[in-house]
Scaffold this motif. Structure first.
Motif, PDB file in Angstrom:
ATOM      1  N   TYR A 132      -8.832   1.055   3.274  1.00 44.67           N
ATOM      2  CA  TYR A 132      -8.351   0.506   2.013  1.00 44.67           C
ATOM      3  C   TYR A 132      -8.007  -0.975   2.143  1.00 44.67           C
TER       4      TYR A 132
ATOM      5  N   ALA B 283       0.822  -1.207   0.000  1.00 44.67           N
ATOM      6  CA  ALA B 283       0.000   0.000   0.000  1.00 44.67           C
ATOM      7  C   ALA B 283       0.861   1.264   0.000  1.00 44.67           C
TER       8      ALA B 283
ATOM      9  N   GLY C 136      -8.846  12.434   0.161  1.00 39.12           N
ATOM     10  CA  GLY C 136     -10.022  11.899  -0.528  1.00 39.12           C
ATOM     11  C   GLY C 136     -10.764  12.949  -1.325  1.00 39.12           C
TER      12      GLY C 136
ATOM     13  N   ASP D  33      -0.047   2.764  -7.682  1.00 43.61           N
ATOM     14  CA  ASP D  33      -1.484   2.594  -7.923  1.00 43.61           C
ATOM     15  C   ASP D  33      -2.235   2.324  -6.623  1.00 43.61           C
ATOM     16  N   GLN D  34      -1.613   1.616  -5.697  1.00 41.99           N
ATOM     17  CA  GLN D  34      -2.263   1.352  -4.408  1.00 41.99           C
ATOM     18  C   GLN D  34      -2.236   2.589  -3.514  1.00 41.99           C
ATOM     19  N   LYS D  35      -1.105   3.277  -3.445  1.00 41.16           N
ATOM     20  CA  LYS D  35      -1.007   4.441  -2.567  1.00 41.16           C
ATOM     21  C   LYS D  35      -2.005   5.531  -2.971  1.00 41.16           C
ATOM     22  N   ARG D  36      -2.199   5.698  -4.255  1.00 39.37           N
ATOM     23  CA  ARG D  36      -3.144   6.736  -4.714  1.00 39.37           C
ATOM     24  C   ARG D  36      -4.570   6.451  -4.267  1.00 39.37           C
ATOM     25  N   ARG D  37      -4.885   5.194  -3.980  1.00 32.64           N
ATOM     26  CA  ARG D  37      -6.254   4.838  -3.582  1.00 32.64           C
ATOM     27  C   ARG D  37      -6.596   5.258  -2.161  1.00 32.64           C
ATOM     28  N   TRP D  38      -5.600   5.439  -1.304  1.00 30.89           N
ATOM     29  CA  TRP D  38      -5.916   5.754   0.094  1.00 30.89           C
ATOM     30  C   TRP D  38      -5.212   7.000   0.629  1.00 30.89           C
TER      31      TRP D  38
END
Length: 153
Positions: free
Chosen positions: A151, A28, A42, A33-38
């Motif tokens: 996440y 994460a 927001g 790509d994962q870090k941008r999700r959380w």
């Protein structure tokens, strides 16, 4: 208006247990790509410049404007990375173009029977009119760890 020149220091330690394997928590942070999700604020922020360079000596930048509010800018340099064990960064924060702080943060990833114990330790120096922002930084970091928890769930 005269700005009072002063410094304040603040430090905190936050520990969270995540019920997922250490590699999942690590990923994460280590995969863009994962870090941008959380990561970040927001929907409450309009994204701006974003740079992700996860390696020792690499830099991350995250800038955004809160709706009808200030522009924040985070610039970090990775100083130590040991895969699945730790990440150490130095980072600076700006608010509306004014340098507000410099921090050193260590992130530790420890396997436990139930998943992963994550520990964030931070020491910051806050400048001039931002001298009292230490508790706010801790609160903001708690929010990030909550976003990470959501996440990972």
């Amino acid at each position: 208006m005269t700005i009072e020149r002063r410094l304040a220091r603040a430090g905190f330690t936050l520990t969270r247990d995540y019920l997922v394997p250490r590699e999942r928590v690590w990923d994460a942070f280590a995969h863009e790509d994962q870090k941008r999700r959380w990561w970040g604020a927001g929907d409450s922020i309009e994204p701006g410049e974003w740079v992700f360079d996860f390696r020792v000596g690499g830099r991350d930048i995250d800038e955004g404007k809160f709706h009808n509010g200030p522009v924040t800018r985070y610039e970090a340099t990775y100083t130590d990375i040991v895969e699945h064990v730790r990440i150490v960064t130095t980072y600076d924060m700006w608010l509306n173009g004014v340098h507000m702080s410099t921090s050193v943060a260590s992130l530790e990833f420890e396997p436990i029977n139930e998943g992963t114990r994550f520990t964030h330790i931070e020491h910051g120096v806050f400048f001039d009119q931002f001298w009292a922002d230490g508790p706010g930084r801790e609160g903001g970091t708690r929010g990030l760890l909550e976003a990470l928890s959501n996440y990972l769930a």
